[in-house]
Design a protein around this motif. Structure first.
Motif, short mmCIF file in Angstrom:
data_model
loop_
_atom_site.label_atom_id
_atom_site.label_comp_id
_atom_site.label_asym_id
_atom_site.label_seq_id
_atom_site.Cartn_x
_atom_site.Cartn_y
_atom_site.Cartn_z
N SER A 1 -3.36 -1.34 -9.81
CA SER A 1 -2.35 -1.02 -8.94
C SER A 1 -2.58 0.24 -8.05
CB SER A 1 -1.05 -1.28 -9.31
OG SER A 1 0.00 -0.33 -9.07
N LEU A 2 -2.45 0.17 -6.52
CA LEU A 2 -2.78 1.24 -6.00
C LEU A 2 -1.44 2.42 -6.13
CD1 LEU A 2 -3.84 -0.09 -2.54
CD2 LEU A 2 -4.77 1.26 -3.93
N VAL B 1 -2.44 6.19 -7.54
CA VAL B 1 -2.16 7.49 -6.80
C VAL B 1 -1.41 8.37 -7.75
CG1 VAL B 1 -0.89 8.56 -4.82
CG2 VAL B 1 -1.94 6.48 -4.54
N ASP B 2 -0.46 7.80 -8.60
CA ASP B 2 0.10 8.54 -9.59
C ASP B 2 -1.02 9.27 -10.48
OD1 ASP B 2 2.58 8.40 -8.62
OD2 ASP B 2 3.35 6.55 -9.78
N GLY B 3 -1.73 8.26 -11.01
CA GLY B 3 -2.61 8.82 -12.01
C GLY B 3 -3.56 10.01 -11.45
N ILE C 1 1.02 -1.18 0.12
CA ILE C 1 -0.03 0.01 0.09
C ILE C 1 0.80 1.23 -0.16
CG2 ILE C 1 -1.73 1.31 1.28
CD1 ILE C 1 -2.33 -1.46 2.40
N PRO C 2 0.81 2.32 -1.00
CA PRO C 2 1.31 3.60 -0.92
C PRO C 2 1.15 4.36 0.10
CG PRO C 2 -0.22 3.20 -2.80
CD PRO C 2 -0.17 2.14 -1.90
N SER C 3 1.58 4.39 1.21
CA SER C 3 1.30 5.18 2.36
C SER C 3 2.17 6.40 2.34
CB SER C 3 1.09 4.65 3.57
OG SER C 3 2.36 3.98 3.95
N LEU C 4 3.42 6.26 1.93
CA LEU C 4 4.34 7.52 1.73
C LEU C 4 4.90 7.75 0.52
CD1 LEU C 4 6.67 6.93 4.81
CD2 LEU C 4 4.92 8.39 4.63
N VAL C 5 5.17 6.83 -0.20
CA VAL C 5 5.76 6.77 -1.75
C VAL C 5 5.03 5.55 -2.38
CG1 VAL C 5 7.90 7.70 -0.88
CG2 VAL C 5 7.52 5.32 -0.90
N THR C 6 5.11 6.32 -3.92
CA THR C 6 4.52 5.48 -4.83
C THR C 6 5.53 4.55 -5.65
OG1 THR C 6 4.56 7.02 -6.46
CG2 THR C 6 2.62 6.93 -5.32
N ASP C 7 6.72 4.75 -5.44
CA ASP C 7 7.80 4.17 -5.99
C ASP C 7 8.36 3.02 -5.02
OD1 ASP C 7 9.89 3.31 -7.79
OD2 ASP C 7 11.25 4.88 -7.16
N LEU C 8 7.41 1.90 -5.02
CA LEU C 8 7.38 0.78 -4.14
C LEU C 8 8.14 -0.67 -5.19
CD1 LEU C 8 4.40 1.10 -1.95
CD2 LEU C 8 6.89 1.91 -1.32
N PHE D 1 -6.80 6.49 2.27
CA PHE D 1 -5.98 7.67 1.81
C PHE D 1 -5.56 7.52 0.40
CE2 PHE D 1 -4.55 7.94 6.63
CZ PHE D 1 -5.87 8.18 6.81
N ALA D 2 -5.31 6.33 -0.05
CA ALA D 2 -4.60 6.21 -1.51
C ALA D 2 -5.84 6.32 -2.22
CB ALA D 2 -3.91 4.67 -1.67
N LEU D 3 -7.00 5.76 -1.88
CA LEU D 3 -8.03 5.83 -3.09
C LEU D 3 -8.62 7.11 -2.98
CD1 LEU D 3 -9.85 2.54 -2.50
CD2 LEU D 3 -8.51 3.01 -4.32
N PHE D 4 -8.93 7.97 -1.91
CA PHE D 4 -9.43 9.16 -1.67
C PHE D 4 -9.01 10.29 -1.43
CE2 PHE D 4 -12.12 5.35 -0.51
CZ PHE D 4 -13.01 5.14 -1.67
N LEU D 5 -7.76 10.32 -0.76
CA LEU D 5 -7.21 11.43 -0.29
C LEU D 5 -5.64 11.31 -0.35
CD1 LEU D 5 -8.84 11.59 3.47
CD2 LEU D 5 -9.46 12.86 1.51
N PRO D 6 -5.26 11.15 -1.78
CA PRO D 6 -3.96 10.88 -2.03
C PRO D 6 -3.03 12.15 -2.01
CG PRO D 6 -5.09 10.82 -4.02
CD PRO D 6 -5.91 11.45 -2.97
#
Lengths: 317, 221
Positions: free
Chosen positions: A159-160, A164-166, A85-92, A242-247
């Motif tokens: 992919s989550l 978030v990037d999108g 889950i991208p809680s801090l960064v999306t480059d996981l 957060f990732a889905l609604f408040l990124p």
């Protein structure tokens, strides 16, 4: 470049493990305030864990290997989920291994293991809790999947992190379907994490309990791991939300350096504080449902998520 | 250009909120909760009408928005609250037909309404044309609510919610009805609720309850 993303991945997982009990403690504190009680310290969950880790394990005589392995499986799946889950960064780096449908599968694995372990000893309470947990689970899972599909339709990815990037790339106003999905998601979150409309997290001896009934046979370090895993689960669900609604604030691809990461940590903590208070408020305002009302509640969550899909398809936003 | 796009997007969000409230009304058991939901629906209607008025530059839309605020957010909920208070029905709850089934029916109605609105939407030119489907869905859902309820007060709330849907449909299809008609409808609603309020007392006096199934038989015994 590659190495730094692994470092960040590691940092994210460590942070998740470290602050998950804090989040649970914060919710408990907010609830206590709302109910006019003097609140337990924020560090209470950590003290609990410490106490439990120092105790000796008492195992039932007929406990099988499954019973002993389950706490580690639970903790492991939740840590893995926190890594995806991208809680801090999306480059996981790990996020490429599993998309969010696999994530739902991870949660399901944890549920199956916990239920089997609860039935392993053969006490009435454990079996009862396990059955109820499976009932809630099989109703909540499709609703969660529908919520996720809703987000996938918006950005065309399962992919989550890329979601978030999108989202950050579009910077659009909220899509109408998101409202339905968000309401459905909060309902699923409450149901899946043994929160008030479905289960009461602060009870240990009641006929209506679900989650606690399954843990009755666990003690010491096993119990500590299970408790830690369930607070991680709540933390993970909050982070999915957060990732889905408040990124906002999550460091996206290409945002390197220390500054975006600091912003991301600050944003995550801020969102957790607000989400915890909101959860406590919802829990204080609502009454626990009868167990036979639970299917109704979850069917409503599912239908809301489907409605979100429909609104998105038909409104053509 | 970007500005009007933002308003269109906001209107869609508000329309989705209206639909959400309709579903919440369909699923809620308590009369008092229903009245609160009805007031919220009115508030959303007020905001969306204001937005339409702002984007189209029609001054009379502001009047109808003001009328909505006055009547549907303040006056009618207040009257209904007083009414159920005097009837002692504020904690009334009713057994519904299986909620998931009702919601399924509601979902089917939403799809039907969207299908129905498609041809009209393609011909309309207003900024709100996309929300016509939702407006129709709100009307049909209110209909469904009236059908599934048995208590008098909740049926009246269903009726009022249906009027909300009609009003929203009028704004989204043609920027609202002429002012005279709108004033007439508003007055009708107000008087209607007054008269129905008197009816409630009569019904309760006759049958000792507000259950409308009592009215289905013509004679006693």
């Amino acid at each position: 470049m590659r190495a730094i993303s692994y470092v960040r991945q590691f940092l994210e997982v460590v942070l998740a493990i470290a602050i998950a009990p804090l989040f649970t403690g914060w919710i408990a504190q907010c609830r206590a305030w709302l109910q006019n009680r003097s609140a337990p310290s924020l560090l209470q969950p950590y003290r609990m864990l410490r106490k439990l880790f120092f105790k000796d394990v008492a195992l039932a005589q007929n406990a099988s290997a499954l019973f002993r392995a389950t706490p580690y499986v639970l903790f492991g799946t939740m840590v893995l989920a926190a890594a995806i889950i991208p809680s801090l960064v999306t480059d996981l780096p790990l996020a490429r291994v599993a998309d969010s449908i696999a994530l739902v599968g991870l949660f399901a694995t944890a549920r199956v293991f916990l239920s089997l372990a609860a039935m392993d000893i053969g006490t009435a309470f454990g079996t009862l809790g396990a059955r109820r947990e499976m009932m809630i689970g099989f109703l909540a899972e499709p609703a969660l999947l529908m919520v996720l599909f809703n987000a996938f339709m918006l950005f065309g990815s399962t992919s989550l992190p890329s979601l978030v990037d999108g989202y950050r790339a579009h910077q659009s106003v909220v899509d109408p379907s998101v409202i339905f999905a968000a309401v459905a998601f909060v309902m699923v979150l409450l149901a899946e994490n043994a929160r008030i409309p479905i289960d009461n997290p602060s009870t240990h001896l009641e006929l209506t309990m679900i989650h606690e009934a399954m843990l009755l046979e666990y003690s010491a370090r096993h119990l500590a791991l299970v408790e830690w895993a369930s607070s991680l689960k709540l933390f993970n669900y909050a982070c999915i939300g957060f990732a889905l609604f408040l990124p906002w604030g999550i460091a996206t691809h290409g945002a390197d350096g220390g500054w975006p990461l600091l912003v991301a940590i600050a944003a995550l903590l801020g969102k957790l504080v607000i989400a915890g208070a909101a959860l406590a408020l919802i829990e204080s305002l609502s009454a626990k449902l009868r167990i036979f009302r639970a299917p109704e509640y979850l069917a409503m969550a599912f239908l809301l998520a489907v409605l979100g899909l429909l609104v998105h398809l038909l409104l053509g936003a | 250009m970007h500005h009007s796009e933002l308003i269109a997007q906001l209107l869609k969000v508000l329309a989705a909120g209206l639909l959400l409230i309709s579903f919440a009304m369909l699923a809620s058991r308590r009369t008092q909760q229903l009245i609160t939901l009805f007031a919220w629906q009115g508030a959303m209607l007020f905001v969306s009408t204001c937005l339409v008025a702002y984007s189209s530059g029609l001054t009379e839309m502001y009047y109808s928005a003001g009328l909505t605020l006055l009547l549907k957010v303040i006056a009618l909920p207040w009257i209904l609250h007083r009414l159920i208070h005097r009837l002692g029905a504020q904690w009334d709850s009713e057994q519904l037909v299986n909620v998931p089934t009702t919601m399924m029916a509601g979902l089917a109605l939403v799809i039907f309404a969207f299908g129905l609105a498609q041809p009209i939407t393609s011909m309309a030119t207003t900024i709100t044309r996309h929300t016509l489907g939702i407006a129709l869905a709100v009307i049909l859902l209110a209909f469904l609510m009236m059908i599934t309820r048995r208590k008098a007060v909740t049926q009246v709330i269903g009726f009022l919610a249906m009027e909300n849907g009609l009003f929203f449909a009028a704004t989204s299809a043609t920027y609202g009805m002429p002012m005279v008609i709108e004033l007439g409808i508003a007055l009708d609603l107000l008087v209607g609720v007054f008269i129905l309020g008197i009816f409630f007392f009569q019904i309760r006096e006759q049958f000792d309850s507000l259950d409308l199934s009592n009215l289905e038989s013509l004679k006693e015994d």
